[in-house]
Write a protein that holds these residues in place. Structure first.
Motif, mmCIF file in Angstrom:
data_model
loop_
_atom_site.group_PDB
_atom_site.id
_atom_site.type_symbol
_atom_site.label_atom_id
_atom_site.label_comp_id
_atom_site.label_asym_id
_atom_site.label_seq_id
_atom_site.Cartn_x
_atom_site.Cartn_y
_atom_site.Cartn_z
ATOM 1 N N PHE A 123 45.780 23.358 46.960
ATOM 2 C CA PHE A 123 46.320 22.230 46.199
ATOM 3 C C PHE A 123 47.101 21.278 47.085
ATOM 4 N N LYS A 124 47.808 21.816 48.070
ATOM 5 C CA LYS A 124 48.625 20.970 48.955
ATOM 6 C C LYS A 124 47.772 20.043 49.819
ATOM 7 N N ASP A 125 46.480 20.351 49.952
ATOM 8 C CA ASP A 125 45.598 19.517 50.775
ATOM 9 C C ASP A 125 44.926 18.412 49.975
ATOM 10 N N ARG A 126 45.185 18.345 48.682
ATOM 11 C CA ARG A 126 44.578 17.280 47.872
ATOM 12 C C ARG A 126 45.090 15.915 48.326
ATOM 13 N N ALA A 127 44.243 14.908 48.178
ATOM 14 C CA ALA A 127 44.622 13.549 48.582
ATOM 15 C C ALA A 127 45.866 13.094 47.837
ATOM 16 N N VAL A 128 45.909 13.361 46.540
ATOM 17 C CA VAL A 128 47.105 13.128 45.719
ATOM 18 C C VAL A 128 47.390 14.437 45.004
ATOM 19 N N GLN A 129 48.597 14.959 45.152
ATOM 20 C CA GLN A 129 48.902 16.268 44.589
ATOM 21 C C GLN A 129 49.169 16.136 43.089
ATOM 22 N N ASP A 130 48.083 16.050 42.351
ATOM 23 C CA ASP A 130 48.101 15.909 40.901
ATOM 24 C C ASP A 130 47.130 16.930 40.349
ATOM 25 N N ARG A 131 47.358 17.403 39.135
ATOM 26 C CA ARG A 131 46.450 18.381 38.540
ATOM 27 C C ARG A 131 45.052 17.794 38.335
ATOM 28 N N GLN A 132 44.978 16.464 38.188
ATOM 29 C CA GLN A 132 43.703 15.782 38.032
ATOM 30 C C GLN A 132 43.165 15.354 39.405
#
Length: 779
Positions: A123-132
């Motif tokens: 999750f920390k590697d997501r472009a924007v740390q959002d559930r969506q």
């Protein structure tokens, strides 16, 4: 630039030129109608290969939530964004479902920028740390930008919305979703705990299976909404990628077991028992397929949805057969199952591609489950009544369990009320700042007035629930703070004058000319008392007059007796109704069928608060004639005070640097508007206590406005570090004011014991905030 890469960009430019360019500011329609997609199957192309491949067949997206169905293929989507303004823009792109395994965005420029997202990475590697699945897209002024989006999954349904938001629109949309989801999951968790408590006492397996069903449907929805990845399995991995199927199959299992036991299928319809056994075996096989290999996992997705559809058909067939055979089936159970089946049917048929994807079909299971919980709770009430009638022992047991549920309700409502207060407080703060703008037109001010009054009404109901719990535990304590009663009461009166005149009522307010300039007491509780009584006067009067009068009488020992009279020509009360008017939830028992709204706690709380003030309350009323309410409250006159104008003057002459510690984006916006109203105040914002500590190590501030409940490090821990002196003596002595939505007396005592200088609750009042700042840093 390398020749191959140059050729790639030339081909990309030619390819994109054949598709209209989307300008968020001026283009008609939505982004999806300007985008195209292609299916590359199982091929694992790089972005350079996709851009340079002229043989790929691109098609237009068909809807704003394009549905690719159950698939493990990889899809590429391309679109172009344009910014023709002279300013740089920032947008947020929301796309795919939260459980999509891979959703990577590529931005084509001098270099190719890759932004990774999806359920298959930490999750920390997501472009924007959002559930969506969200991407932040900057667009430079007077420019076009080409984008490619790669999406793939392991067999799940792939939906592809392309929703482009401004930063403000994204924040507001996010908070609306949080409120909706908070209520939804709150109802599910409350229902689940209640039925497990009932099972513990009654040992009826129907309660056990239904409680487990509720918890697993909550887990399934949390997986679909991205919460499991965000909070429970942030590293992704094997279990996370299968959590939707695991929870869905267990939901299916326990729903069938619940219906089987509640309807007593084994006894009433023995021939149906074998069909239930067949589906139980199918669920077991599907459960194994989830873990065997990737291919069986891919097949498990559509088969699980099909199995769910067959389960719903079996439940309906059982219900209709029992009714046909004249068995007495609880009506609330039937209605609840109807809503459940309707909701899950829409969800399953959408997954199978039989229904189009939109807000209602994507959330149909949430709507169905919500209504189902309400009606099945009523059916459980009837079941409890029957059990109590069977034997005396069951009555005592049900009473004990009711007390346990009441304690759970108290805990749940306290937490839910706090969560509801946060967005309401933010809305009220924004409205107050807009109303303070004298340049607003009368029409705009009336609109903001409507929003403020509606928010005050909602916040009043939420506070009433909290206060009722405090009254039961004798936890309400009055504050002793200095305030100007004239300003407070006129503002309150103006709110209700606006509401009264909207109903066509004659409203009048008379204030004694001898009202003290400043008094010492609890301003918020005084407002709560008068607001509740004025609310009833306007609410229960359909025609005629509402009259509000204040008379002040000097008393010994520097006190003033405030005598209020609030009269109306409304429905009035009979002697019988008047006798029970102070009972809690009295509004729910009146025979006007909830025509006037309210939760029936207002006068109960008013009576208790007036008693705390050492005041008096009297009510005179005649049915169909109206009601007169008389209130007397003594206040101590303030011997020396600083007026709001003086506070403003002092702050305008003082250079202050303020640190705002607040994680809520809307509350940050409110605080910016308030602090920006004073040109000599400069301020910085951080999102949590850890960021505050890091900032204080590099910069000094004159005062800190500290929220309490924040991620990573809360306000309590941050204050302890500051006051410990580890950051230096200057920072150790920096004034700190707690600014929080938590209105509990224990919270106030705790922050002051920690060494904070002051405490105030949201919504933030501009005048009170500056008065507290003045008290901390000027005096």
């Amino acid at each position: 630039m390398k020749p191959f890469l140059l050729l790639t960009y030339i081909i990309a430019a030619f390819s994109f030129s054949q598709k209209p360019v989307f300008n968020p500011e001026v283009s008609e329609g939505k982004l999806y109608s300007y985008a195209q997609f292609t299916n590359v199957g199982k091929a694992n192309y790089t972005i350079e290969e996709i851009v340079s491949n002229e043989l790929l067949n691109y098609q237009d997206l068909k809807s704003e939530n394009h549905d690719f169905g159950f698939t493990s293929d990889t899809y590429w989507i391309k679109f172009t964004l344009e910014n023709t303004s002279s300013e740089d823009k920032m947008y947020y792109l929301e796309t795919a479902r939260p459980i999509t395994d891979i959703a990577n965005l590529y931005s084509l420029g001098k270099t190719i920028e890759e932004y990774k997202n999806g359920d298959n990475i930490p999750f920390k590697d997501r472009a924007v740390q959002d559930r969506q699945i969200v991407f932040k897209i900057p667009l430079k002024s007077n420019s076009q930008q080409d984008f490619y989006l790669k999406v793939s999954s392991d067999g799940e349904t792939i939906n592809l919305p392309l929703n482009l938001y401004t930063e403000t629109a994204y924040i507001l949309n996010n908070y609306k979703q949080q409120l909706f989801l908070g209520l939804f999951y709150g109802v599910l968790l409350l229902a689940g705990f209640i039925y497990l408590f009932f099972y513990r006492s009654l040992k009826n397996k129907a309660f056990l299976y239904y409680g487990l069903y509720v918890f697993f449907i909550a887990l399934m929805q949390a997986s679909l909404d991205g919460f499991v990845h965000q909070y429970f399995l942030p590293n992704g991995g094997f279990i996370n990628s299968r959590m939707v199927l695991i929870s869905a199959l267990l939901t299916n299992l326990f729903l069938l077991k619940y219906c089987e036991y509640f309807l007593n299928v084994k006894l009433n319809l023995p021939n149906f028992q074998k069909f239930y056994q067949i589906i139980y075996v199918a669920i077991s096989i599907l459960f194994l397929m989830v873990f065997i290999n990737q291919k069986t996992l891919e097949y498990a997705y559509p088969l699980s949805n099909l199995n769910g559809l067959l389960s719903l058909i079996l439940i309906l067939a059982t219900l209709f057969t029992l009714r046909y055979k004249k068995y007495n089936v609880d009506i609330y159970f039937s209605i609840g199952i109807f809503f459940l089946v309707l909701g899950l049917l829409g969800f399953v048929m959408n997954n199978l591609g039989l229904l189009p994807s939109n807000f209602y079909t994507l959330n149909s299971s949430k709507f169905g489950t919500g209504f189902e919980v309400i009606f099945l709770s009523l059916s459980m009430t009837n079941l409890l009544r029957k059990l109590r009638e069977q034997k005396e022992k069951s009555q005592n047991l049900a009473l004990k369990k009711s007390e346990e549920v009441s304690e759970l309700k108290t805990y749940f409502m306290s937490n839910m009320s706090h969560e509801l207060r946060t967005p309401i407080n933010a809305i009220m703060g924004l409205v107050e700042t807009e109303l303070a703008d004298k340049k607003k037109s009368i029409n705009d001010r009336e609109k903001y007035q409507i929003i403020r009054n509606a928010s005050l009404s909602l916040l009043s109901n939420v506070n009433s629930v909290l206060d009722f719990e405090k009254i039961e535990k004798n936890q309400i304590k009055l504050k002793n703070e200095e305030f100007n009663p004239s300003i407070v009461l006129r503002r309150l009166s103006d709110n209700w004058k606006f509401e009264a005149e909207k109903k066509g009522l004659n409203y009048s307010f008379e204030m004694d000319s001898e009202v003290p300039q400043n008094i010492i007491g609890d301003e918020d509780r005084l407002v709560q008392i008068i607001n509740s009584v004025l609310s009833n006067a306007v609410k229960f009067t359909s025609s005629g007059d509402v009259f509000f009068k204040l008379k002040c009488i000097e008393q010994p020992e520097n006190k003033t007796q405030f005598a209020f009279q609030i009269s109306d020509t409304g429905v009035g009360m009979t002697d019988e109704v008047k006798y029970g008017v102070f009972d809690s939830f009295n509004q729910m028992r009146k025979d006007h069928k909830r025509n006037f709204g309210g939760i029936g706690l207002g006068l109960t709380i008013v009576k208790h608060l007036i008693k705390l003030f050492d005041g008096k309350l009297d009510i005179e009323s005649l049915e169909n004639k109206g009601t007169d309410v008389f209130i007397e409250i003594p206040f101590t006159n303030a011997s020396k005070s600083v007026t709001i104008n003086e506070t403003d003057k002092n702050l305008k002459q003082t250079q202050l640097h303020i640190l705002v510690v607040e994680d809520n984006k809307l509350n940050q916006m409110v605080m910016r508007k308030i602090l920006n109203s004073f040109p000599n105040l400069s301020f910085s914002e951080v999102n949590n206590g850890q960021e505050a500590i890091d900032t204080l190590q590099n910069e000094n501030y004159d005062i800190i406005l500290m929220d309490l409940q924040m991620p990573i490090m809360d306000g309590y821990e941050a204050t302890e570090i500051i006051r410990s002196g580890t950051l230096g003596e200057i920072i150790k002595n920096t004034p700190i004011i707690a600014v929080t939505a938590d209105a509990m007396e224990e919270t106030r005592k705790r922050v002051l014991d920690l060494g904070m200088n002051d405490y105030m609750t949201k919504p933030v009042k501009r005048e009170l905030l500056f008065q507290k700042i003045s008290n901390c840093v000027i005096h």
